[in-house]
Design an enzyme around this catalytic site. Structure first.
Site, mmCIF file in Angstrom:
data_model
loop_
_atom_site.group_PDB
_atom_site.id
_atom_site.type_symbol
_atom_site.label_atom_id
_atom_site.label_comp_id
_atom_site.label_asym_id
_atom_site.label_seq_id
_atom_site.Cartn_x
_atom_site.Cartn_y
_atom_site.Cartn_z
ATOM 1 N N LYS A 1 0.852 -1.196 0.000
ATOM 2 C CA LYS A 1 0.000 0.000 0.000
ATOM 3 C C LYS A 1 0.888 1.246 0.000
ATOM 4 O O LYS A 1 1.481 1.606 1.011
ATOM 5 C CB LYS A 1 -0.911 0.028 1.244
ATOM 6 N N GLU B 1 10.711 1.526 9.785
ATOM 7 C CA GLU B 1 11.743 2.503 9.386
ATOM 8 C C GLU B 1 11.101 3.868 9.521
ATOM 9 O O GLU B 1 10.267 4.257 8.705
ATOM 10 C CB GLU B 1 12.195 2.243 7.944
ATOM 11 N N CYS C 1 14.788 10.372 4.869
ATOM 12 C CA CYS C 1 14.829 10.039 6.304
ATOM 13 C C CYS C 1 16.233 10.214 6.845
ATOM 14 O O CYS C 1 16.421 10.639 7.975
ATOM 15 C CB CYS C 1 14.340 8.612 6.513
ATOM 16 N N GLU D 1 11.864 17.035 13.091
ATOM 17 C CA GLU D 1 12.340 16.581 11.779
ATOM 18 C C GLU D 1 11.722 17.486 10.713
ATOM 19 O O GLU D 1 10.513 17.433 10.484
ATOM 20 C CB GLU D 1 11.913 15.126 11.544
HETATM 21 P P1 NAD Z 1 3.273 8.757 7.191
HETATM 22 O O1 NAD Z 1 3.599 8.081 8.458
HETATM 23 O O2 NAD Z 1 2.295 9.867 7.213
HETATM 24 O O3 NAD Z 1 2.708 7.735 6.108
HETATM 25 C C1 NAD Z 1 3.418 6.578 5.731
HETATM 26 C C2 NAD Z 1 2.434 5.531 5.248
HETATM 27 O O4 NAD Z 1 1.608 5.108 6.335
HETATM 28 C C3 NAD Z 1 1.480 5.999 4.156
HETATM 29 O O5 NAD Z 1 1.327 4.959 3.206
HETATM 30 C C4 NAD Z 1 0.172 6.205 4.926
HETATM 31 O O6 NAD Z 1 -0.983 6.106 4.114
HETATM 32 C C5 NAD Z 1 0.244 5.088 5.933
HETATM 33 N N1 NAD Z 1 -0.585 5.273 7.130
HETATM 34 C C6 NAD Z 1 -1.174 6.401 7.597
HETATM 35 N N2 NAD Z 1 -1.852 6.145 8.735
HETATM 36 C C7 NAD Z 1 -1.692 4.828 9.004
HETATM 37 C C8 NAD Z 1 -2.126 3.962 10.061
HETATM 38 N N3 NAD Z 1 -2.849 4.409 11.080
HETATM 39 N N4 NAD Z 1 -1.748 2.665 10.010
HETATM 40 C C9 NAD Z 1 -0.974 2.202 9.014
HETATM 41 N N5 NAD Z 1 -0.548 2.970 7.988
HETATM 42 C C10 NAD Z 1 -0.885 4.268 7.982
HETATM 43 O O7 NAD Z 1 4.693 9.217 6.614
HETATM 44 P P2 NAD Z 1 4.982 10.109 5.333
HETATM 45 O O8 NAD Z 1 4.601 11.507 5.704
HETATM 46 O O9 NAD Z 1 4.390 9.458 4.131
HETATM 47 O O10 NAD Z 1 6.574 9.990 5.205
HETATM 48 C C11 NAD Z 1 7.458 10.839 5.826
HETATM 49 C C12 NAD Z 1 8.080 10.184 7.049
HETATM 50 O O11 NAD Z 1 8.657 8.926 6.705
HETATM 51 C C13 NAD Z 1 9.231 10.970 7.657
HETATM 52 O O12 NAD Z 1 9.116 11.007 9.067
HETATM 53 C C14 NAD Z 1 10.467 10.191 7.265
HETATM 54 O O13 NAD Z 1 11.589 10.372 8.093
HETATM 55 C C15 NAD Z 1 9.960 8.807 7.269
HETATM 56 N N6 NAD Z 1 10.802 7.961 6.429
HETATM 57 C C16 NAD Z 1 11.626 7.053 7.049
HETATM 58 C C17 NAD Z 1 12.475 6.266 6.294
HETATM 59 C C18 NAD Z 1 13.381 5.265 6.955
HETATM 60 O O14 NAD Z 1 13.892 4.394 6.279
HETATM 61 N N7 NAD Z 1 13.603 5.341 8.243
HETATM 62 C C19 NAD Z 1 12.477 6.387 4.915
HETATM 63 C C20 NAD Z 1 11.632 7.319 4.302
HETATM 64 C C21 NAD Z 1 10.795 8.095 5.089
#
Ligand code: NAD
Length: 478
Positions: free
Chosen positions: A178, A251, A285, A381
């Site tokens: 997803k 992650e 990230c 962040e």
């Molecule tokens: P997000 O947490 O808003 O969303 C990530 C995913 O989770 C999306 O697909 C979203 O639809 C889904 N989601 C939303 N609510 C959910 C729930 N309750 N249960 C399960 N899934 C749900 O993150 P974002 O804004 O898309 O991405 C940015 C963040 O991701 C930043 O904090 C960044 O640091 C982190 N990130 C981490 C890594 C890593 O490898 N550590 C890599 C890339 C991004």
């Protein structure tokens, strides 16, 4: 896969459920180009019943897939890598239009994606004899877990998808992917490629309006969640996995420190620091998000960084020569603008930071000096092209300030002395520390976060093993 598409055409998108390409039962969601704020395409939106169908299809496909020899599963993954390479001219502009990154960055992401599939698929999971004596033979094997739910963010949609899909499938699991609701299109195209390669149900790709993540993470038939996203959502995922004790890889966010030592040349270091903070418009990230510079060279480093930032070319990623695209979505754009406003009130904006007129979520690379550690840009962040340059007196002080974070994803150390850099690296509380380089993430080296940056690792042998269960076969002899 829309083989008839002419250059510039976007085509239609379908979900992949149980081997069939299907429309979304909940209608469509418009995907917005962050450079123009115009609609790129209407993306099919799955409903709860389709999310459940995807899990059921993955569950049904699991026994036959798990029973295949690993070499057969590997061969199909290699086909997927080849298929992505073969479609790169079509996929890269699509990725730029939905994500915002410059075309060169989109080609790079797709190249890394196929390289990661190949690199991950090269791993093996052989049985290991733990003991073989007169009484017993004990063998450790690794069995697959079952259905994996892969949930991805919007900064590197394709890399994030395949870096979960490849180890999951190699180990014998099946998967439901997803993507993030603002960047689902390239992931759905990769789903179409999967439909041509893998048996029905082995790979399923659904898209949502940010409403189906919880359906997957609480589903009793999902054995493991591989999640990349924010720490806030990571906490919800962990809570939702608890009732059925699902396996987890999380992650999450980071607030990585770059520690510059006093033995570097400001002119040589500035472009490297700039890249470490600004690549993908800071939406990484593992980007350098807090830059610690010693008093002695502070003004010189700030001046060099401001010079580079002022010369950077920002614009629509489809245009020639553009180095930095927009922020990916309006929510992130508004968040980063508010962080800049807070920084302006507490420090000095020495490059960028000015408001953008006209369409698109553009923020010029922005450098801020003289901030206190309590400013939002330092303790949160930012996930955008805004770099706080922080002055330090002693190295111990810099290390303590770098470690004073709930996050612990990565860090970089910059020095002319390997010995001094290594000493700092050993004291930093993060999952990865790079010395005099950044973002080197080969598929045979694991990475993951400490503290609230995550749980488990991706990539490397360990990253593949995270998609397995250790099983002991203990046989009597004699
Ligand atoms: P997000 O947490 O808003 O969303 C990530 C995913 O989770 C999306 O697909 C979203 O639809 C889904 N989601 C939303 N609510 C959910 C729930 N309750 N249960 C399960 N899934 C749900 O993150 P974002 O804004 O898309 O991405 C940015 C963040 O991701 C930043 O904090 C960044 O640091 C982190 N990130 C981490 C890594 C890593 O490898 N550590 C890599 C890339 C991004």
């Amino acid at each position: 896969m829309n083989a008839q598409l002419k250059p510039g055409q976007i085509g239609e998108f379908k979900l992949l459920i149980g081997g069939k390409l299907v429309p979304g039962a909940a209608g469509t969601v418009d995907v917005i180009n962050p450079a123009t704020e115009k609609v790129v395409a209407a993306c099919p939106r799955a409903d709860v019943a389709q999310a459940n169908q995807a899990v059921a299809a993955a569950k049904a496909a699991f026994p036959a897939w798990a029973a295949k020899p690993i070499a057969e599963r590997r061969a199909l993954l290699m086909k997927l890598a080849d298929a992505i390479d073969a479609r790169v001219q079509e996929l890269a502009p699509l990725l730029t239009q939905e994500q915002g990154k410059p075309l060169g960055g989109a080609f790079f992401e797709l190249m890394v994606a196929s390289a990661n599939i190949r690199g991950i698929a090269a791993h093996d999971l052989p049985p290991v004899v733990l003991k073989d004596d007169a009484q017993s033979k004990v063998v450790r094997v690794r069995s697959p877990l079952g259905v994996v739910a892969a949930i991805t963010p919007w900064n590197f949609p394709v890399i994030m998808m395949v870096t979960k899909l490849a180890p999951a499938l190699l180990a014998g699991n099946t998967i439901v992917v997803k993507p993030a609701p603002t960047t689902p299109l390239t992931s759905l195209r990769v789903g179409e490629l999967c439909a041509e390669i893998f048996p029905a149900g082995v790979v399923n790709v659904i898209a949502d309006a940010n409403d189906l993540g919880g359906v997957l993470t609480s589903h009793p038939d999902v054995a493991k969640i591989a999640f990349t996203g924010s720490t806030a959502t990571g906490r919800k995922v962990m809570a939702s996995a608890a009732p059925t004790l699902k396996r987890l890889t999380l992650e999450l966010g980071g607030n990585d420190a770059a520690i510059v030592l006093d033995d570097v040349n400001p002119q040589e270091i500035a472009p490297k620091l700039f890249f470490a903070a600004m690549v993908n418009s800071g939406q990484v990230c593992l980007a350098a998000k807090r830059i610690f510079v010693p008093e002695k060279i502070y003004d010189a480093v700030c001046a060099e960084l401001a010079k580079i930032a002022s010369a950077a070319k920002v614009g629509n990623g489809l245009e020639e020569g553009v180095e930095f695209g927009p922020l990916q979505n309006r929510m992130q754009y508004e968040k980063v603008k508010a962080i800049i406003d807070d920084a302006r009130a507490q420090g000095k904006v020495i490059a960028g930071g000015e408001p953008h007129a006209g369409p698109g979520y553009f923020i010029k690379p922005t450098i801020v000096s003289g901030l206190p550690d309590g400013a939002r840009l330092v303790c949160e962040e930012q996930f955008g092209p805004v770099m706080p340059v922080l002055k330090y007196k002693t190295l111990d002080e810099a290390i303590a300030r770098a470690n004073a974070s709930e996050y612990g994803l990565g860090a970089t150390v910059w020095s002319a002395s390997n010995e001094r850099a290594m000493d700092v690296a050993m004291k930093l509380e993060t999952g990865t520390v790079w010395i005099n380089k950044h973002l080197d993430l080969p598929p045979d080296v694991p990475y993951g976060g400490t503290k609230q940056s995550g749980y488990g690792v991706e990539l490397g042998q360990q990253g593949v093993e995270e998609f397995t269960q250790v099983k002991i076969i203990n046989q009597a002899k004699g």
